[in-house]
Design a protein around this motif. Structure first.
Motif, PDB file in Angstrom:
ATOM      1  N   SER A  89      74.921   3.411 -21.128  1.00  0.00           N
ATOM      2  CA  SER A  89      76.380   3.578 -21.216  1.00  0.00           C
ATOM      3  C   SER A  89      77.065   3.179 -19.915  1.00  0.00           C
ATOM      4  CB  SER A  89      76.736   5.030 -21.527  1.00  0.00           C
ATOM      5  OG  SER A  89      76.186   5.436 -22.753  1.00  0.00           O
ATOM      6  N   ARG A  90      78.215   2.548 -20.084  1.00  0.00           N
ATOM      7  CA  ARG A  90      79.054   2.221 -18.926  1.00  0.00           C
ATOM      8  C   ARG A  90      80.155   3.272 -18.820  1.00  0.00           C
ATOM      9  NH1 ARG A  90      78.179  -2.792 -16.895  1.00  0.00           N
ATOM     10  NH2 ARG A  90      76.858  -4.186 -18.109  1.00  0.00           N
ATOM     11  N   PRO A  91      80.584   3.575 -17.622  1.00  0.00           N
ATOM     12  CA  PRO A  91      81.564   4.654 -17.467  1.00  0.00           C
ATOM     13  C   PRO A  91      82.974   4.250 -17.884  1.00  0.00           C
ATOM     14  CG  PRO A  91      81.118   3.657 -15.342  1.00  0.00           C
ATOM     15  CD  PRO A  91      80.179   2.999 -16.323  1.00  0.00           C
ATOM     16  N   MET A  92      83.701   5.201 -18.437  1.00  0.00           N
ATOM     17  CA  MET A  92      85.118   5.051 -18.738  1.00  0.00           C
ATOM     18  C   MET A  92      85.853   6.198 -18.049  1.00  0.00           C
ATOM     19  SD  MET A  92      84.862   4.164 -22.803  1.00  0.00           S
ATOM     20  CE  MET A  92      83.856   5.617 -23.105  1.00  0.00           C
ATOM     21  N   ARG A  93      87.168   6.063 -17.869  1.00  0.00           N
ATOM     22  CA  ARG A  93      87.922   7.071 -17.115  1.00  0.00           C
ATOM     23  C   ARG A  93      87.725   8.479 -17.668  1.00  0.00           C
ATOM     24  NH1 ARG A  93      92.646   9.829 -16.932  1.00  0.00           N
ATOM     25  NH2 ARG A  93      93.483  10.228 -14.837  1.00  0.00           N
ATOM     26  N   PRO A  94      87.793   8.711 -18.991  1.00  0.00           N
ATOM     27  CA  PRO A  94      87.583  10.082 -19.484  1.00  0.00           C
ATOM     28  C   PRO A  94      86.206  10.640 -19.123  1.00  0.00           C
ATOM     29  CG  PRO A  94      88.599   8.725 -21.175  1.00  0.00           C
ATOM     30  CD  PRO A  94      88.173   7.798 -20.084  1.00  0.00           C
ATOM     31  N   ALA A  95      85.228   9.746 -18.995  1.00  0.00           N
ATOM     32  CA  ALA A  95      83.877  10.205 -18.666  1.00  0.00           C
ATOM     33  C   ALA A  95      83.807  10.774 -17.252  1.00  0.00           C
ATOM     34  CB  ALA A  95      82.880   9.060 -18.828  1.00  0.00           C
ATOM     35  N   PHE A  96      84.589  10.194 -16.322  1.00  0.00           N
ATOM     36  CA  PHE A  96      84.600  10.720 -14.958  1.00  0.00           C
ATOM     37  C   PHE A  96      85.195  12.125 -14.929  1.00  0.00           C
ATOM     38  CE2 PHE A  96      84.469   6.140 -13.959  1.00  0.00           C
ATOM     39  CZ  PHE A  96      83.414   6.140 -13.067  1.00  0.00           C
ATOM     40  N   LEU A  97      86.284  12.316 -15.676  1.00  0.00           N
ATOM     41  CA  LEU A  97      86.898  13.645 -15.726  1.00  0.00           C
ATOM     42  C   LEU A  97      85.997  14.633 -16.445  1.00  0.00           C
ATOM     43  CD1 LEU A  97      90.580  12.619 -16.568  1.00  0.00           C
ATOM     44  CD2 LEU A  97      89.632  13.252 -14.343  1.00  0.00           C
ATOM     45  N   ALA A  98      85.309  14.174 -17.492  1.00  0.00           N
ATOM     46  CA  ALA A  98      84.418  15.062 -18.253  1.00  0.00           C
ATOM     47  C   ALA A  98      83.237  15.515 -17.399  1.00  0.00           C
ATOM     48  CB  ALA A  98      83.925  14.355 -19.509  1.00  0.00           C
ATOM     49  N   ARG A  99      82.703  14.617 -16.586  1.00  0.00           N
ATOM     50  CA  ARG A  99      81.541  15.009 -15.771  1.00  0.00           C
ATOM     51  C   ARG A  99      81.936  16.015 -14.696  1.00  0.00           C
ATOM     52  NH1 ARG A  99      80.588  11.079 -11.422  1.00  0.00           N
ATOM     53  NH2 ARG A  99      82.545  11.020 -10.291  1.00  0.00           N
ATOM     54  N   ASN A 100      83.220  16.028 -14.311  1.00  0.00           N
ATOM     55  CA  ASN A 100      83.659  16.984 -13.292  1.00  0.00           C
ATOM     56  C   ASN A 100      83.486  18.423 -13.762  1.00  0.00           C
ATOM     57  OD1 ASN A 100      84.397  14.874 -11.623  1.00  0.00           O
ATOM     58  ND2 ASN A 100      86.554  14.931 -12.198  1.00  0.00           N
ATOM     59  N   ARG A 101      83.668  18.646 -15.071  1.00  0.00           N
ATOM     60  CA  ARG A 101      83.515  20.016 -15.581  1.00  0.00           C
ATOM     61  C   ARG A 101      82.062  20.472 -15.479  1.00  0.00           C
ATOM     62  NH1 ARG A 101      82.181  17.247 -20.133  1.00  0.00           N
ATOM     63  NH2 ARG A 101      81.418  18.348 -21.994  1.00  0.00           N
ATOM     64  N   ILE A 102      81.117  19.519 -15.614  1.00  0.00           N
ATOM     65  CA  ILE A 102      79.697  19.854 -15.497  1.00  0.00           C
ATOM     66  C   ILE A 102      79.364  20.209 -14.053  1.00  0.00           C
ATOM     67  CG2 ILE A 102      77.342  18.981 -15.788  1.00  0.00           C
ATOM     68  CD1 ILE A 102      78.422  17.147 -17.991  1.00  0.00           C
ATOM     69  N   ILE A 103      79.874  19.415 -13.110  1.00  0.00           N
ATOM     70  CA  ILE A 103      79.644  19.677 -11.691  1.00  0.00           C
ATOM     71  C   ILE A 103      80.146  21.071 -11.333  1.00  0.00           C
ATOM     72  CG2 ILE A 103      80.312  19.009  -9.346  1.00  0.00           C
ATOM     73  CD1 ILE A 103      80.379  16.099 -10.301  1.00  0.00           C
ATOM     74  N   ALA A 104      81.351  21.402 -11.801  1.00  0.00           N
ATOM     75  CA  ALA A 104      81.932  22.717 -11.486  1.00  0.00           C
ATOM     76  C   ALA A 104      81.171  23.847 -12.154  1.00  0.00           C
ATOM     77  CB  ALA A 104      83.400  22.747 -11.899  1.00  0.00           C
ATOM     78  N   ALA A 105      80.709  23.611 -13.385  1.00  0.00           N
ATOM     79  CA  ALA A 105      80.097  24.693 -14.172  1.00  0.00           C
ATOM     80  C   ALA A 105      78.698  25.054 -13.705  1.00  0.00           C
ATOM     81  CB  ALA A 105      80.067  24.309 -15.647  1.00  0.00           C
ATOM     82  N   ILE A 106      77.901  24.068 -13.277  1.00  0.00           N
ATOM     83  CA  ILE A 106      76.505  24.367 -12.955  1.00  0.00           C
ATOM     84  C   ILE A 106      76.327  24.865 -11.526  1.00  0.00           C
ATOM     85  CG2 ILE A 106      75.641  22.711 -14.646  1.00  0.00           C
ATOM     86  CD1 ILE A 106      74.968  20.814 -12.354  1.00  0.00           C
ATOM     87  N   THR A 107      77.431  24.995 -10.785  1.00  0.00           N
ATOM     88  CA  THR A 107      77.350  25.446  -9.402  1.00  0.00           C
ATOM     89  C   THR A 107      78.092  26.768  -9.216  1.00  0.00           C
ATOM     90  OG1 THR A 107      79.280  24.058  -8.892  1.00  0.00           O
ATOM     91  CG2 THR A 107      77.105  23.140  -8.414  1.00  0.00           C
ATOM     92  N   ALA A 108      77.741  27.461  -8.128  1.00  0.00           N
ATOM     93  CA  ALA A 108      78.395  28.734  -7.828  1.00  0.00           C
ATOM     94  C   ALA A 108      79.736  28.535  -7.153  1.00  0.00           C
ATOM     95  CB  ALA A 108      77.491  29.578  -6.933  1.00  0.00           C
ATOM     96  N   GLY A 109      79.931  27.372  -6.564  1.00  0.00           N
ATOM     97  CA  GLY A 109      81.186  27.095  -5.874  1.00  0.00           C
ATOM     98  C   GLY A 109      81.347  25.620  -5.600  1.00  0.00           C
ATOM     99  N   THR A 110      82.580  25.200  -5.366  1.00  0.00           N
ATOM    100  CA  THR A 110      82.900  23.797  -5.107  1.00  0.00           C
ATOM    101  C   THR A 110      83.598  23.661  -3.764  1.00  0.00           C
ATOM    102  OG1 THR A 110      83.090  23.174  -7.439  1.00  0.00           O
ATOM    103  CG2 THR A 110      84.309  21.832  -5.870  1.00  0.00           C
TER     104      THR A 110
END
Length: 368
Positions: free
Chosen positions: A203-224
Motif C-alpha cells: 500500500s502507498r500512503p494517502m493523507r487520511p492514512a497519516f492521520l489514522a496512524r496517529n491514533r495508533i501511536i497515541a493509543a499504544i503509548t502511555a504518553g506523547t
C-alpha cells in the motif's frame, strides 16, 4: 472465510478510522460485515472495493515480506488499542481491524512513549529528540514514532543507538515504508524493534492514512512528547488523540522566534501539554507519584549541603568580613561552647573557616 481473513479484507478497504464502519464491526462482527459487503447488490464504494480484494494474494504478500497480521484477541494485540473504540478526533475514530507487524512481538515491548514532531525539524529539535529517545530507551522505555523525516527519524535513531526498543507506525505497507529514503532505517527498526501498519503490504500512503496512524501511536503509548511542530502538523493531531484518550501529553519548549515552537508552546500555554526538557521529566510524569524522586526541585547539592547538620548550622551563622568569637557563635547557634569549639576546629580542617587576627574565627578569603 474466518475472522482473521475478514479483518484483513476490511483493512484493505482503505476506509481507515471510519467510525461508522468500526461501530458496525463492533456490533455485528467482522465476518458478518465483510460478507455483507461482498454480497451487497447495491452500488457503494465499500462494496465495490470489497469485491476487488484478493485475500489470498494479500496473505502471500504478508508472508513474502516476513510480516504477520494480528487482530484483537491475539496475545500480541496491544490491549490499550481498545480505548479507541469510543474515541473520535475530527471525522476519525475506532480501533484498527488488524495490524501488520514486521519485527519483534508487540506484547514483548516495554511500556512506550511517543516522540513526534516536524518533518522539517531544526538541528536543535533533532538533537533534543535523539537525546530524549536514547535516554528513555536506555531506561527500558520503548520509543514509538511514525518513521518520517525529522523528529521521527531522530527519535528512532536515538533508541537504536543504545540498543533500545523502538516501534515505527507507518501509513503505508510495512514492506514499503514511507518515505522510501528511510528504508534502511525501517530495516534496522524491524531487526531491533517493530514496524507496524493497518495498511496491507504494497500500500502507498494517502493523507487520511497519516492521520489514522496517529491514533495508533497515541493509543499504544502511555504518553506523547511533541518536540517541534508548526501550527498545522501531524504531531498536533497525535497530541489531540493522546488528549482524547486520556494519555499524558508533553511539550518540549523551543525558541520563541521559531514557527516550529508554535504547537508545543500553544499546547503548554492552553494546558494541553506539560513542559518537559529531559527524560527525567518524562519519567516523573508517567510514573506513580513519588516513585521518581525529584532531586532537582531545589537545585543540585553544593559542598555546603553535604556538611553534617551541626557543622552546616555553625558555618551558616558566619558573616562575610566579620570575625566571631566562640562564645558569640555558641549564643547564635544555641550549641554548647564545647561542641561549638570542636565544630570550629573541624570546619577549619576542612577549609571552611580560618583563625582571625583577634582570637576569633572568620570566613577564609577563598570562601567569601
Amino acid at each position: 472465510m474466518n475472522e482473521r481473513q475478514a479483518r484483513m479484507g476490511l483493512c484493505a478497504l482503505g476506509s481507515l478510522a471510519s467510525p461508522k464502519l468500526a461501530a458496525l464491526v463492533e456490533e455485528e462482527g467482522a465476518q458478518w460485515v465483510w460478507e455483507a459487503l461482498r454480497s451487497q447488490r447495491e452500488a457503494s464504494a465499500w462494496a465495490s472495493r470489497a469485491r476487488t480484494i484478493d485475500l489470498e494474494a494479500m496473505q502471500a504478500a504478508t508472508e513474502q515480506c516476513e510480516a504477520r497480521f494480528i487482530i484483537p484477541g491475539d496475545d500480541e494485540w496491544p490491549a490499550n488499542l481498545s480505548s479507541l473504540t469510543s474515541a473520535q478526533v475530527g471525522d476519525q475514530g475506532g480501533q484498527p481491524f488488524g495490524l501488520w507487524v514486521r519485527g519483534a512481538p508487540l506484547d514483548a515491548s516495554p511500556p512506550g512513549v511517543a516522540l513526534v514532531g516536524s518533518r522539517a525539524a531544526s538541528q536543535y529539535g533533532q538533537n533534543v529528540a535523539l537525546e530524549l529517545a536514547a535516554d528513555l530507551a536506555a531506561e527500558g522505555v520503548a520509543i514509538v514514532s511514525g518513521l518520517a523525516f525529522g523528529i521521527d527519524a531522530a527519535a528512532h535513531r536515538g533508541a537504536l543507538s543504545v540498543g533500545g526498543m523502538t516501534i515505527g507506525v507507518v501509513a503505508s505497507g510495512v514492506d514499503q515504508p514511507y518515505p522510501a529514503s528511510n528504508a534502511s532505517l525501517a530495516a534496522m527498526i524491524a531487526r531491533k524493534g517493530a514496524v507496524v501498519s493497518e495498511m496491507p503490504p504494497g500500500s502507498r500512503p494517502m493523507r487520511p492514512a497519516f492521520l489514522a496512524r496517529n491514533r495508533i501511536i497515541a493509543a499504544i503509548t502511555a504518553g506523547t512528547v511533541v518536540v517541534e511542530a508548526a501550527l498545522r502538523s501531524g504531531a498536533k493531531n497525535t497530541a489531540a488523540w493522546a488528549n482524547e484518550l486520556g494519555r499524558v501529553v508533553m511539550g518540549v519548549p523551543g525558541p520563541v522566534t521559531s514557527t516550529l515552537s508554535q504547537t508545543p508552546h500553544r499546547l503548554i500555554r492552553d494546558g494541553g501539554a506539560v513542559l518537559v526538557t529531559d527524560s527525567r521529566d518524562v519519567r516523573e510524569l508517567l510514573s506513580p507519584v513519588g516513585s521518581v524522586p525529584d532531586s532537582r526541585a531545589r537545585g543540585e547539592d553544593v559542598a555546603l549541603d553535604r556538611l553534617r547538620p551541626d557543622l552546616r548550622l555553625l558555618r551558616e551563622v558566619f558573616v562575610v568580613g566579620e570575625e566571631m568569637l566562640p562564645s558569640t557563635l555558641s549564643k547564635r547557634t544555641g550549641m554548647p561552647l564545647a561542641a561549638c569549639l570542636a565544630g570550629l576546629h573541624e570546619l577549619a580542617e576542612g577549609g571552611w573557616i580560618e583563625e582571625g587576627e583577634q582570637g576569633g574565627w572568620a570566613l577564609p578569603l577563598a570562601r567569601r
